[in-house]
Write a protein that holds these residues in place. Structure first.
Motif, mmCIF file in Angstrom:
data_model
loop_
_atom_site.group_PDB
_atom_site.id
_atom_site.type_symbol
_atom_site.label_atom_id
_atom_site.label_comp_id
_atom_site.label_asym_id
_atom_site.label_seq_id
_atom_site.Cartn_x
_atom_site.Cartn_y
_atom_site.Cartn_z
ATOM 1 N N ILE A 107 0.864 -1.176 0.000
ATOM 2 C CA ILE A 107 0.000 0.000 0.000
ATOM 3 C C ILE A 107 0.901 1.227 0.000
ATOM 4 C CG2 ILE A 107 -1.726 1.349 1.254
ATOM 5 C CD1 ILE A 107 -2.836 -1.227 2.380
ATOM 6 N N GLN A 108 0.676 2.092 -0.991
ATOM 7 C CA GLN A 108 1.446 3.322 -1.120
ATOM 8 C C GLN A 108 0.553 4.496 -0.727
ATOM 9 O OE1 GLN A 108 2.534 4.140 -5.150
ATOM 10 N NE2 GLN A 108 4.051 5.667 -4.594
ATOM 11 N N GLN A 109 1.077 5.414 0.068
ATOM 12 C CA GLN A 109 0.306 6.563 0.540
ATOM 13 C C GLN A 109 0.795 7.839 -0.127
ATOM 14 O OE1 GLN A 109 1.090 7.764 4.520
ATOM 15 N NE2 GLN A 109 -0.508 9.324 4.514
ATOM 16 N N GLU A 110 -0.172 8.623 -0.626
ATOM 17 C CA GLU A 110 0.091 9.982 -1.109
ATOM 18 C C GLU A 110 -1.015 10.853 -0.562
ATOM 19 O OE1 GLU A 110 1.079 11.173 -5.138
ATOM 20 O OE2 GLU A 110 1.888 9.156 -5.460
ATOM 21 N N GLY A 111 -0.705 11.633 0.464
ATOM 22 C CA GLY A 111 -1.724 12.441 1.110
ATOM 23 C C GLY A 111 -2.747 11.544 1.779
ATOM 24 N N ASN A 112 -4.023 11.740 1.407
ATOM 25 C CA ASN A 112 -5.075 10.916 1.998
ATOM 26 C C ASN A 112 -5.500 9.758 1.078
ATOM 27 O OD1 ASN A 112 -6.454 12.443 0.078
ATOM 28 N ND2 ASN A 112 -8.299 12.589 1.321
ATOM 29 N N VAL A 113 -4.715 9.494 0.029
ATOM 30 C CA VAL A 113 -5.018 8.406 -0.909
ATOM 31 C C VAL A 113 -4.037 7.254 -0.662
ATOM 32 C CG1 VAL A 113 -5.199 7.706 -3.322
ATOM 33 C CG2 VAL A 113 -5.911 10.012 -2.636
ATOM 34 N N TYR A 114 -4.600 6.080 -0.429
ATOM 35 C CA TYR A 114 -3.825 4.857 -0.208
ATOM 36 C C TYR A 114 -4.096 3.938 -1.390
ATOM 37 C CZ TYR A 114 -3.095 6.529 4.510
ATOM 38 O OH TYR A 114 -2.722 7.282 5.596
#
Length: 90
Positions: free
Chosen positions: A47-54
């Motif tokens: 799981i990669q996180q960018e801000g509030n998007v996983y």
């Protein structure tokens, strides 16, 4: 003549099994994955996180417990699979 026909059928079945065996994969359960309230991900590296998007970066076999509010989980073309697989918000 009937023996040759039966032998041919057995050989065809065995041949098809030998061709399809390498394509059968082993499913490995990953257990429970957590998205913690502070945004960290525990239990997987898929799981990669960018801000509030996983975003999933691979198929996940297990379940995801979400402890953080206002996030988006994007499958990214991958799936959450397995017996009892679920996304649970606490």
């Amino acid at each position: 003549m009937e023996d040759k026909g039966a032998l041919l059928i057995v050989l065809l079945i065995l041949g098809s099994l030998l061709v399809s065996l390498p394509q059968i994969g082993v499913v490995k359960a990953e257990g429970t994955i957590y998205i913690r309230a502070d945004g960290t991900v525990e239990g997987t590296d898929k799981i990669q996180q960018e801000g509030n998007v996983y975003t999933l970066t691979g198929n996940i076999y297990g379940s995801i417990v979400v402890e953080r509010y206002n996030i988006v989980i994007d499958g990214g073309g991958y799936t959450l699979q397995g017996r009892g697989a679920a996304i649970d918000g606490t």
